[in-house]
Design an enzyme around this catalytic site. Structure first.
Site, PDB file in Angstrom:
ATOM      1  N   ASP A 108      86.615  57.222  57.200  1.00 34.50           N
ATOM      2  CA  ASP A 108      85.965  58.211  57.827  1.00 34.50           C
ATOM      3  C   ASP A 108      84.588  58.415  57.246  1.00 34.50           C
ATOM      4  OD1 ASP A 108      86.303  59.774  60.573  1.00 34.50           O
ATOM      5  OD2 ASP A 108      85.423  61.203  59.049  1.00 34.50           O
ATOM      6  N   ARG A 109      84.275  59.741  57.133  1.00 35.96           N
ATOM      7  CA  ARG A 109      83.000  59.834  56.412  1.00 35.96           C
ATOM      8  C   ARG A 109      83.089  59.357  54.968  1.00 35.96           C
ATOM      9  NH1 ARG A 109      80.313  61.054  60.993  1.00 35.96           N
ATOM     10  NH2 ARG A 109      78.625  62.204  59.588  1.00 35.96           N
ATOM     11  N   ARG A 112      81.538  55.987  55.496  1.00 35.39           N
ATOM     12  CA  ARG A 112      80.169  55.863  55.308  1.00 35.39           C
ATOM     13  C   ARG A 112      79.671  56.283  54.163  1.00 35.39           C
ATOM     14  NH1 ARG A 112      79.946  55.080  60.645  1.00 35.39           N
ATOM     15  NH2 ARG A 112      81.857  56.019  62.017  1.00 35.39           N
ATOM     16  N   HIS A 153      82.730  64.798  69.512  1.00 36.94           N
ATOM     17  CA  HIS A 153      82.331  65.919  68.521  1.00 36.94           C
ATOM     18  C   HIS A 153      81.018  65.446  67.975  1.00 36.94           C
ATOM     19  CE1 HIS A 153      84.433  62.665  66.694  1.00 36.94           C
ATOM     20  NE2 HIS A 153      84.100  63.123  65.380  1.00 36.94           N
ATOM     21  N   TRP A 154      80.751  64.068  67.797  1.00 35.10           N
ATOM     22  CA  TRP A 154      79.745  63.630  67.091  1.00 35.10           C
ATOM     23  C   TRP A 154      78.349  64.490  67.731  1.00 35.10           C
ATOM     24  CZ3 TRP A 154      78.190  58.419  64.961  1.00 35.10           C
ATOM     25  CH2 TRP A 154      79.381  57.778  63.805  1.00 35.10           C
ATOM     26  N   TYR A 215      77.287  65.772  59.956  1.00 35.64           N
ATOM     27  CA  TYR A 215      77.119  65.074  61.350  1.00 35.64           C
ATOM     28  C   TYR A 215      75.660  65.261  61.643  1.00 35.64           C
ATOM     29  CZ  TYR A 215      82.039  64.058  61.989  1.00 35.64           C
ATOM     30  OH  TYR A 215      83.139  63.597  61.819  1.00 35.64           O
ATOM     31  N   HIS A 281      93.489  57.051  64.119  1.00 36.37           N
ATOM     32  CA  HIS A 281      92.678  57.142  63.117  1.00 36.37           C
ATOM     33  C   HIS A 281      92.900  57.381  61.635  1.00 36.37           C
ATOM     34  CE1 HIS A 281      88.795  58.106  61.582  1.00 36.37           C
ATOM     35  NE2 HIS A 281      88.882  59.364  61.439  1.00 36.37           N
TER      36      HIS A 281
END
Length: 301
Positions: A108-109, A112, A153-154, A215, A281
């Site tokens: 997930d994050r 990134r 949510h983004w 975000y 996820h």
């Protein structure tokens, strides 16, 4: 996390900023860094970390703003929570622990952050695993109704402070549960001890604000960094494993996640991967054995 792991808190960056990164370390052997995603912490890696520590030095950290790591100032254009800042944190942590090069597994994050580390610190990373994401710029460039619905949510979190923060404050733990039980997963997939830690963090207004800033950076300064990297021809240049949940959002994309990531690499052959059936996820929580086996096979390859 396994009891044999030793916790640490390491300062990173400019001392005047007072940023410390919390994490744990265990095992012995080739180093591998584990980076969690939203809305979790390093606690998500328990089963995988325990297995890898049999023959690797495993480092699992909390990203800045998450878990027990520091929550620095937002910075101009949300730079305080840019993936570039987070990647620099993690590279410095590994330097402090004595590792010049290392493998990275990110979810997930954290995946990134791993992608940004591959571009900003290419000489440091030997191998990378990216769990259940598509590139940030790709996501924003390919928004359709289905993606906007799944990733609402983004677009909620990037609204100006402190609107999302105030709305979530009405029932933060209830909202957290809706997230952890979403995206093709179920709330009961998360171990009770780890879930309690996520709840403690999300109950903290400062932590929630930091996560929103993550975000907000993703929709602003991170896209600027991605565009600059693309213009400079920066690509993934090491073997990279891409895994995604067969029940999740990433696998429902019109293009195969594997093909999307292959375009981000200097050589498409560097990128391998597959869907993990029976998972949404949260791959590590839902399919710990299968995920661990896939990651171990890749790291040992």
């Amino acid at each position: 996390m396994p009891e044999a792991f030793t916790p640490f808190d390491l300062p990173v960056g400019d001392p005047a900023d007072g940023v410390t990164i919390h994490g744990v370390r265990g095992g012995d052997g080739p180093p591998v860094l584990l980076l969690h995603g939203f809305p979790q912490s390093h606690a998500m890696w328990g089963p995988l970390a325990a297995d890898l520590a049999r023959d690797h030095t495993v480092v699992a950290t909390d990203l800045r703003g998450y878990g027990e790591s520091a929550r620095p100032a937002d910075g101009e254009n949300h730079a305080g929570y840019a993936f570039r800042a987070m990647a620099a944190d993690q590279a410095e942590v590994m330097t402090s622990l004595g590792f010049d090069t290392f493998a990275v597994v990110g979810h997930d994050r954290g995946a990134r952050v791993t992608h940004r580390m591959l571009l900003d610190h290419p000489a440091r990373v030997t191998r990378a695993a990216l769990l259940d994401i598509l590139p940030t710029a790709y996501v924003y460039d390919h928004v359709d109704r289905a993606l906007a619905t799944a990733y609402y949510h983004w677009f909620f979190f990037i609204q100006p402070a402190d609107l999302p923060e105030r709305l979530i404050a009405g029932d933060p733990v209830g909202y957290l549960h809706s997230l952890l039980g979403g995206w093709g997963s179920g709330l009961d997939a998360h171990p009770a001890e780890a879930l309690a830690g996520y709840e403690r963090a999300f109950a903290d207004p400062a932590a929630r604000h930091a996560m929103m800033e993550d975000y907000r950076a993703g929709a602003s300064i991170d896209l600027e960094h991605d565009a600059a990297s693309a213009a400079a021809g920066e690509r993934i240049a090491v073997p990279t494993l891409v895994l995604w949940g067969g029940r999740g959002v990433v696998g429902a994309n019109a293009e195969s996640p594997l093909e999307v990531w292959r375009r981000a690499a200097a050589d498409p052959a560097l990128v391998t991967g597959r869907a993990l059936e029976g998972a949404g996820h949260f791959l590590v929580d839902e399919q710990p054995g299968v995920t661990t086996a896939a990651v171990r096979e890749f790291l040992d390859g």
